[in-house]
Design an enzyme around this catalytic site. Structure first.
Site, short mmCIF file in Angstrom:
data_model
loop_
_atom_site.label_atom_id
_atom_site.label_comp_id
_atom_site.label_asym_id
_atom_site.label_seq_id
_atom_site.Cartn_x
_atom_site.Cartn_y
_atom_site.Cartn_z
N GLU A 104 0.80 -1.24 0.00
CA GLU A 104 0.00 0.00 0.00
C GLU A 104 0.83 1.28 0.00
O GLU A 104 0.56 2.22 0.75
CB GLU A 104 -0.97 -0.02 1.20
N ASN B 179 2.09 -5.25 -3.09
CA ASN B 179 0.67 -5.53 -2.84
C ASN B 179 -0.08 -4.24 -2.57
O ASN B 179 0.40 -3.39 -1.82
CB ASN B 179 0.59 -6.45 -1.59
N HIS C 76 -10.44 -5.66 -2.69
CA HIS C 76 -11.53 -5.39 -1.74
C HIS C 76 -12.59 -4.59 -2.51
O HIS C 76 -12.48 -3.37 -2.65
CB HIS C 76 -11.02 -4.59 -0.55
N GLU D 279 -6.45 -10.48 -1.48
CA GLU D 279 -7.26 -10.22 -0.28
C GLU D 279 -8.73 -10.08 -0.67
O GLU D 279 -9.44 -9.19 -0.19
CB GLU D 279 -6.79 -8.95 0.44
N ASP E 265 -12.51 -9.79 -1.24
CA ASP E 265 -13.85 -9.82 -0.66
C ASP E 265 -14.74 -8.89 -1.49
O ASP E 265 -14.25 -7.94 -2.11
CB ASP E 265 -13.90 -9.47 0.84
O1 G3I Z 1 -5.37 -8.11 18.69
C1 G3I Z 1 -5.81 -6.83 19.17
C2 G3I Z 1 -6.42 -6.95 20.51
O2 G3I Z 1 -5.45 -7.38 21.44
C3 G3I Z 1 -6.97 -5.58 20.92
O3 G3I Z 1 -7.60 -5.66 22.17
C4 G3I Z 1 -7.97 -5.11 19.86
C5 G3I Z 1 -8.54 -3.72 20.19
O4 G3I Z 1 -8.46 -2.85 19.12
O5 G3I Z 1 -7.31 -5.02 18.65
C6 G3I Z 1 -6.81 -6.24 18.19
O6 G3I Z 1 -6.09 -6.01 17.04
C7 G3I Z 1 -6.87 -5.75 15.88
C8 G3I Z 1 -6.41 -6.75 14.81
O7 G3I Z 1 -7.04 -6.46 13.59
C9 G3I Z 1 -6.70 -8.18 15.19
O8 G3I Z 1 -8.08 -8.38 15.28
C10 G3I Z 1 -6.63 -4.34 15.41
O9 G3I Z 1 -7.19 -3.43 16.33
C11 G3I Z 1 -7.23 -4.12 14.03
O10 G3I Z 1 -6.85 -2.84 13.57
C12 G3I Z 1 -6.72 -5.17 13.10
O11 G3I Z 1 -7.33 -4.99 11.85
C13 G3I Z 1 -6.67 -5.59 10.76
C14 G3I Z 1 -6.33 -4.52 9.73
O12 G3I Z 1 -5.74 -5.14 8.60
C15 G3I Z 1 -5.39 -3.49 10.30
O13 G3I Z 1 -4.80 -2.70 9.34
C16 G3I Z 1 -7.59 -6.63 10.15
O14 G3I Z 1 -7.76 -7.72 11.06
C17 G3I Z 1 -7.00 -7.16 8.85
O15 G3I Z 1 -7.97 -7.95 8.18
C18 G3I Z 1 -6.65 -5.99 7.94
O16 G3I Z 1 -6.06 -6.51 6.78
C19 G3I Z 1 -5.66 -5.55 5.80
C20 G3I Z 1 -4.42 -6.07 5.12
O17 G3I Z 1 -3.42 -6.39 6.05
C21 G3I Z 1 -3.90 -5.08 4.09
N1 G3I Z 1 -4.94 -4.69 3.15
C22 G3I Z 1 -6.18 -4.24 3.74
C23 G3I Z 1 -6.72 -5.26 4.73
C24 G3I Z 1 -8.07 -4.83 5.30
O18 G3I Z 1 -7.95 -3.66 6.04
#
Ligand code: G3I
Length: 303
Positions: free
Chosen positions: A127, A169, A206, A235, A237
């Site tokens: 990105e 990516n 996405h 990725e 969806d």
């Molecule tokens: O694990 C912590 C937890 O300990 C905490 O209490 C909680 C509270 O916020 O957060 C948890 O972490 C979260 C993590 O996902 C695991 O669930 C983060 O806040 C959250 O921001 C994170 O989101 C991820 C996101 O990337 C962050 O940028 C998504 O799961 C993930 O699907 C998403 O994936 C991205 C790709 O890497 C890149 N392209 C876009 C895609 C979608 O956004």
């Protein structure tokens, strides 16, 4: 074939999913994931904040959890991701200039050494291009270290693990008419002409009503492949879960010989970062196959 992975394998491709370490104890989840998919991308576990929470103190606990689950079940792994403006640990967010550049290089070396020879594809840089119509780079702390940061990341990665295929990516680079697509295309073209080691481009895919699927995605995949890189849908969806859109996307990959595979960004709707209410994936929240699943499987089997 009766599963996505086996159906994709008929044309030498893979069909993958994002896997979250925290869900590996959910047998409904692992049963579907193990049955249907033959490529795994750790959803968060190999990102910078997860793997280097403190400077030069690496932690591979959750990355290894996903990696081991995948390999023990006969699947390959896409590593995600080594250099990104997002999900940086606090210590990295506060760095700049040559100190940040060194930290980026050290991070790539540390993570790739741990997984050396084990990762099929690495998302080396994620990105890095701006949203909107500029077609230029995204402003970020990494970009402010100098415009060469992306090629430095790729050269570092090649030296760290020569067996891994190295990918750029991004999202919103699926539509050939978008400035962001052209910006990334020109970077890849430049890298190939100057011998910067890049092997593949990942199209996150996405899709939603703002970033809608367009049938010129196939042209995009063809044009990038013609530069001499593999292409992959990394990725996927589709908000709303349209079966016909899923079939079109699958057919776009199947039409391009260098499109090596498709990864969906989660197993069931309830596993999606978007939330189950947008119905973006191939299995409903109870684990039932959706119409989109059948349309993808049929497209793969018709190839
Ligand atoms: O694990 C912590 C937890 O300990 C905490 O209490 C909680 C509270 O916020 O957060 C948890 O972490 C979260 C993590 O996902 C695991 O669930 C983060 O806040 C959250 O921001 C994170 O989101 C991820 C996101 O990337 C962050 O940028 C998504 O799961 C993930 O699907 C998403 O994936 C991205 C790709 O890497 C890149 N392209 C876009 C895609 C979608 O956004």
């Amino acid at each position: 074939a009766s599963t996505l992975g086996a159906a994709a394998a008929q044309s030498g491709r893979y069909f993958g999913t994002a896997i979250a370490a925290g869900k590996l104890g959910d047998s409904a989840y692992t049963t579907i994931a193990n049955r249907e998919f033959n490529m795994v991308t750790p959803e968060n576990e190999m990102k910078i904040d997860a793997t280097e929470p403190n400077r030069n103190q690496f932690n591979f606990t959750n990355g290894d959890r996903v990696y081991n689950w995948a390999v023990q079940n006969g699947k390959r792994v896409r590593g995600h991701t080594l250099a990104w403006h997002n999900q940086q640990p606090g210590w990295m967010q506060s760095l700049s200039g040559s100190d940040l550049r060194s930290a980026m290089i050290n991070h790539i070396n540390g993570v790739m050494a741990h997984y050396k020879g084990k990762i099929a594809y690495w998302d080396v840089v994620n990105e890095a291009y701006a949203d909107g119509n500029s077609g230029g780079r995204r402003d970020s702390n990494l970009q402010r270290t100098g415009n060469d940061w992306i090629e430095v990341a790729f050269r570092t990665a090649r030296a760290a693990d020569p067996a891994a295929k190295l990918c750029y990516n991004d999202y919103n680079i699926e539509n050939w008419t978008w400035a962001k697509t052209q910006g990334v295309y020109n970077m890849v073209k430049d890298f190939k002409s100057r011998g910067v080691p890049i092997d593949c481009v990942g199209f996150q895919s996405h899709f939603n009503s703002n970033s809608a699927y367009n049938s010129n995605f196939r042209t995009t995949l063809q044009n990038f492949a013609a530069l001499g890189v593999d292409v992959a849908i990394t990725e996927l969806d589709v908000q709303g879960g349209s079966a016909s859109t899923y079939a079109s996307i699958t057919n776009d990959c199947l039409a391009v010989s260098r499109c090596v595979g498709i990864t969906v960004w989660g197993v069931r709707d309830s596993d999606s970062w978007l939330g189950a209410n947008t119905s973006p994936l191939l299995f409903d929240s109870s684990g039932n196959k959706k119409a989109a699943y059948t349309s993808v499987l049929n497209a793969l089997n018709a190839a």
